[in-house]
Design a protein around this motif. Structure first.
Motif, PDB file in Angstrom:
ATOM      1  N   PHE A 107      73.857   7.293  10.557  1.00 15.56           N
ATOM      2  CA  PHE A 107      72.594   6.651  10.936  1.00 15.56           C
ATOM      3  C   PHE A 107      71.425   7.115  10.072  1.00 15.56           C
ATOM      4  O   PHE A 107      70.529   6.318   9.757  1.00 15.56           O
ATOM      5  N   ILE A 108      71.398   8.389   9.692  1.00 16.35           N
ATOM      6  CA  ILE A 108      70.274   8.896   8.895  1.00 16.35           C
ATOM      7  C   ILE A 108      70.525   8.763   7.389  1.00 16.35           C
ATOM      8  O   ILE A 108      69.688   9.183   6.585  1.00 16.35           O
ATOM      9  N   SER A 109      71.641   8.165   6.999  1.00 17.88           N
ATOM     10  CA  SER A 109      71.940   7.982   5.580  1.00 17.88           C
ATOM     11  C   SER A 109      71.105   6.842   5.009  1.00 17.88           C
ATOM     12  O   SER A 109      70.564   6.008   5.739  1.00 17.88           O
ATOM     13  N   ASP A 110      71.010   6.797   3.682  1.00 15.10           N
ATOM     14  CA  ASP A 110      70.247   5.742   3.012  1.00 15.10           C
ATOM     15  C   ASP A 110      70.815   4.359   3.321  1.00 15.10           C
ATOM     16  O   ASP A 110      70.075   3.368   3.359  1.00 15.10           O
ATOM     17  N   GLU A 111      72.111   4.303   3.563  1.00 14.54           N
ATOM     18  CA  GLU A 111      72.766   3.025   3.807  1.00 14.54           C
ATOM     19  C   GLU A 111      72.211   2.309   5.031  1.00 14.54           C
ATOM     20  O   GLU A 111      72.202   1.075   5.086  1.00 14.54           O
ATOM     21  N   TYR A 112      71.720   3.081   6.011  1.00 15.02           N
ATOM     22  CA  TYR A 112      71.259   2.492   7.262  1.00 15.02           C
ATOM     23  C   TYR A 112      69.742   2.473   7.390  1.00 15.02           C
ATOM     24  O   TYR A 112      69.220   2.317   8.489  1.00 15.02           O
ATOM     25  N   LYS A 113      69.038   2.605   6.279  1.00 17.64           N
ATOM     26  CA  LYS A 113      67.576   2.590   6.344  1.00 17.64           C
ATOM     27  C   LYS A 113      67.044   1.259   6.879  1.00 17.64           C
ATOM     28  O   LYS A 113      66.074   1.227   7.643  1.00 17.64           O
ATOM     29  N   ILE A 145      67.621  13.273  13.345  1.00 18.59           N
ATOM     30  CA  ILE A 145      67.188  11.870  13.379  1.00 18.59           C
ATOM     31  C   ILE A 145      65.667  11.784  13.498  1.00 18.59           C
ATOM     32  O   ILE A 145      65.015  10.999  12.799  1.00 18.59           O
ATOM     33  N   THR A 146      65.093  12.611  14.384  1.00 18.62           N
ATOM     34  CA  THR A 146      63.633  12.640  14.541  1.00 18.62           C
ATOM     35  C   THR A 146      62.953  12.985  13.223  1.00 18.62           C
ATOM     36  O   THR A 146      61.975  12.333  12.822  1.00 18.62           O
ATOM     37  N   ASP A 147      63.457  14.003  12.550  1.00 15.71           N
ATOM     38  CA  ASP A 147      62.871  14.420  11.271  1.00 15.71           C
ATOM     39  C   ASP A 147      62.954  13.295  10.234  1.00 15.71           C
ATOM     40  O   ASP A 147      62.001  13.080   9.472  1.00 15.71           O
ATOM     41  N   ARG A 148      64.074  12.600  10.211  1.00 16.05           N
ATOM     42  CA  ARG A 148      64.236  11.528   9.218  1.00 16.05           C
ATOM     43  C   ARG A 148      63.283  10.371   9.509  1.00 16.05           C
ATOM     44  O   ARG A 148      62.639   9.827   8.605  1.00 16.05           O
ATOM     45  N   LEU A 149      63.182   9.978  10.762  1.00 18.18           N
ATOM     46  CA  LEU A 149      62.285   8.882  11.128  1.00 18.18           C
ATOM     47  C   LEU A 149      60.827   9.235  10.835  1.00 18.18           C
ATOM     48  O   LEU A 149      60.062   8.409  10.324  1.00 18.18           O
ATOM     49  N   ASP A 150      60.432  10.473  11.168  1.00 23.75           N
ATOM     50  CA  ASP A 150      59.051  10.907  10.901  1.00 23.75           C
ATOM     51  C   ASP A 150      58.776  10.967   9.404  1.00 23.75           C
ATOM     52  O   ASP A 150      57.697  10.577   8.938  1.00 23.75           O
ATOM     53  N   GLU A 151      59.749  11.459   8.652  1.00 24.68           N
ATOM     54  CA  GLU A 151      59.579  11.556   7.201  1.00 24.68           C
ATOM     55  C   GLU A 151      59.378  10.182   6.581  1.00 24.68           C
ATOM     56  O   GLU A 151      58.491   9.990   5.738  1.00 24.68           O
ATOM     57  N   GLU A 152      60.168   9.219   7.000  1.00 23.01           N
ATOM     58  CA  GLU A 152      60.045   7.870   6.451  1.00 23.01           C
ATOM     59  C   GLU A 152      58.732   7.217   6.868  1.00 23.01           C
ATOM     60  O   GLU A 152      58.126   6.465   6.092  1.00 23.01           O
ATOM     61  N   GLN A 182      54.091  10.250  12.401  1.00 24.95           N
ATOM     62  CA  GLN A 182      55.367  10.324  13.107  1.00 24.95           C
ATOM     63  C   GLN A 182      55.805   8.919  13.486  1.00 24.95           C
ATOM     64  O   GLN A 182      54.978   8.021  13.622  1.00 24.95           O
ATOM     65  N   TRP A 183      57.115   8.743  13.619  1.00 22.21           N
ATOM     66  CA  TRP A 183      57.650   7.443  14.009  1.00 22.21           C
ATOM     67  C   TRP A 183      57.150   7.104  15.404  1.00 22.21           C
ATOM     68  O   TRP A 183      57.258   7.926  16.322  1.00 22.21           O
ATOM     69  N   ASN A 184      56.576   5.926  15.585  1.00 23.27           N
ATOM     70  CA  ASN A 184      55.986   5.580  16.882  1.00 23.27           C
ATOM     71  C   ASN A 184      56.908   4.736  17.745  1.00 23.27           C
ATOM     72  O   ASN A 184      56.473   4.116  18.717  1.00 23.27           O
ATOM     73  N   GLY A 185      58.191   4.709  17.394  1.00 25.53           N
ATOM     74  CA  GLY A 185      59.156   4.038  18.245  1.00 25.53           C
ATOM     75  C   GLY A 185      59.488   4.887  19.464  1.00 25.53           C
ATOM     76  O   GLY A 185      59.160   6.073  19.535  1.00 25.53           O
ATOM     77  N   LEU A 186      60.151   4.272  20.426  1.00 22.55           N
ATOM     78  CA  LEU A 186      60.527   4.955  21.655  1.00 22.55           C
ATOM     79  C   LEU A 186      61.837   5.706  21.444  1.00 22.55           C
ATOM     80  O   LEU A 186      62.817   5.131  20.957  1.00 22.55           O
TER      81      LEU A 186
END
Length: 339
Positions: A107-113, A145-152, A182-186
């Motif tokens: 899920f956190i791989s580039d393939e699933y961005k 996952i949280t770190d990846r979403l926030d980073e993006e 930070q990612w503002n999704g739920l």
């Protein structure tokens, strides 16, 4: 009206469908159709529910729900590397842990961005009866996952700022908000158990403490009470409240008694977010003078409360427990003074 995207994922079982049906609104024929489709499936990976609706007195929204499960690929033989002396229980835990790890890593791989970019909400499920070792791994992966979403999210907003600077000459004042970083999704993690057993309060407390560092809000769906010690909703009521108070990408808001509607875009929501406190302060002296102002004040107050809760969750990046608690308490106190 555009649909919002929610992904619900967890071990292979039918509970995810039950949680969704208890939280969202479905007509009876829609509910029956979902059950018929689910009964024909070996697993729920890739199952999509398009008819989910949210109806509150402030807005309506349609949500497309993607269901996924921690299942091995057809060419994957999880569990064949059982070590000597490993018990059946250990082997089962090892397999489940591998499936969890494989799914989260993918899920956190580039393939699933592209998938991550499309999501408005991410909901995990797990059995409260699993050993703490599995829960610790789950929390570790949720944190990644949280770190990846926030980073993006940060990277995307940095690019937007650079583009604006190029267009405007770079003289505008920085107007970034808290959610720009930070990612503002739920992000929710739902714990449950089906068996005729009792989960100890001590284990629930341990899980709650561990979950605090994951960046996800933990909800015990088997909570024996409807409210916790702070007077906040718990269990399925809390799950439904999170869904209803989340800032979805596309909603229809009722603007008058005639039920005229308009689509709220991301740009409009950002304007509301960045000017939230000022309209609250300006309007509370005019309560009763204008129904539209009253509606906006209530709506913005709910958004403010939601942001306070998000801020508490963001404190999870602080590893020291006392530092996290002080951050959350100071933030709440500061905002309460402004209201």
């Amino acid at each position: 009206m555009n649909k919002n995207q929610l992904l619900i994922v967890g071990p292979r079982n039918r509970n995810k469908i039950s949680f969704v049906k208890n939280c969202f609104e479905f007509a009876q024929d829609q509910s029956d159709r979902i059950d018929e489709q689910v009964d024909t499936l070996v697993d729920l990976s890739g199952f999509i529910i398009d008819e989910a609706e949210i109806n509150t007195k402030y807005y309506t929204a349609k949500v497309s729900i993607w269901v996924d499960e921690f299942c091995p690929d057809n060419d994957e033989t999880v569990g064949e590397d059982k070590t000597a002396g490993e018990t059946a229980h250990d082997s089962q835990l090892s397999e489940e842990s591998k499936l969890l790890k494989n799914w989260c890593d993918a899920f956190i791989s580039d393939e699933y961005k592209e998938v991550r970019d499309a999501l408005d909400a991410l909901v995990f499920t797990f059995d409260l009866d699993v050993p703490l070792e599995y829960i610790e791994l789950l929390i570790e992966k949720l944190s990644e996952i949280t770190d990846r979403l926030d980073e993006e999210t940060c990277n995307a907003n940095d690019e937007d700022v650079e583009d604006d600077d190029d267009d405007d000459g770079g003289d505008d004042e920085n107007t970034n908000t808290f959610n720009d970083f930070q990612w503002n999704g739920l992000k929710l993690i739902l714990g449950y158990y089906d068996k005729d057993i009792s989960i100890s309060e001590d284990k629930i407390s341990q899980i709650e403490d561990l979950m605090f560092s994951s960046g996800f809000e933990f909800i015990n769906l088997n909570s024996k009470t409807t409210k916790n010690e702070f007077g906040e909703k718990s269990g399925m009521l809390r799950f439904r409240e999170c869904i209803e108070t989340h800032e979805w990408s596309s909603i229809n808001t009722t603007k008058s008694k005639k039920s005229a509607t308009s689509n709220t875009t991301n740009t409009e929501k950002k304007k509301i977010s960045t000017s939230m406190i000022k309209p609250l302060l300006a309007s509370d002296k005019r309560v009763g003078e204008n129904e539209e102002d009253e509606f906006k004040s209530v709506e913005e107050l709910e958004m403010l409360i939601s942001k306070i809760k998000n801020a508490k969750i963001s404190a999870s990046s602080m590893r020291n427990k006392e530092e996290r608690e002080k951050y959350a308490n100071d933030l709440v106190s500061e905002i309460m003074k402004l209201i």
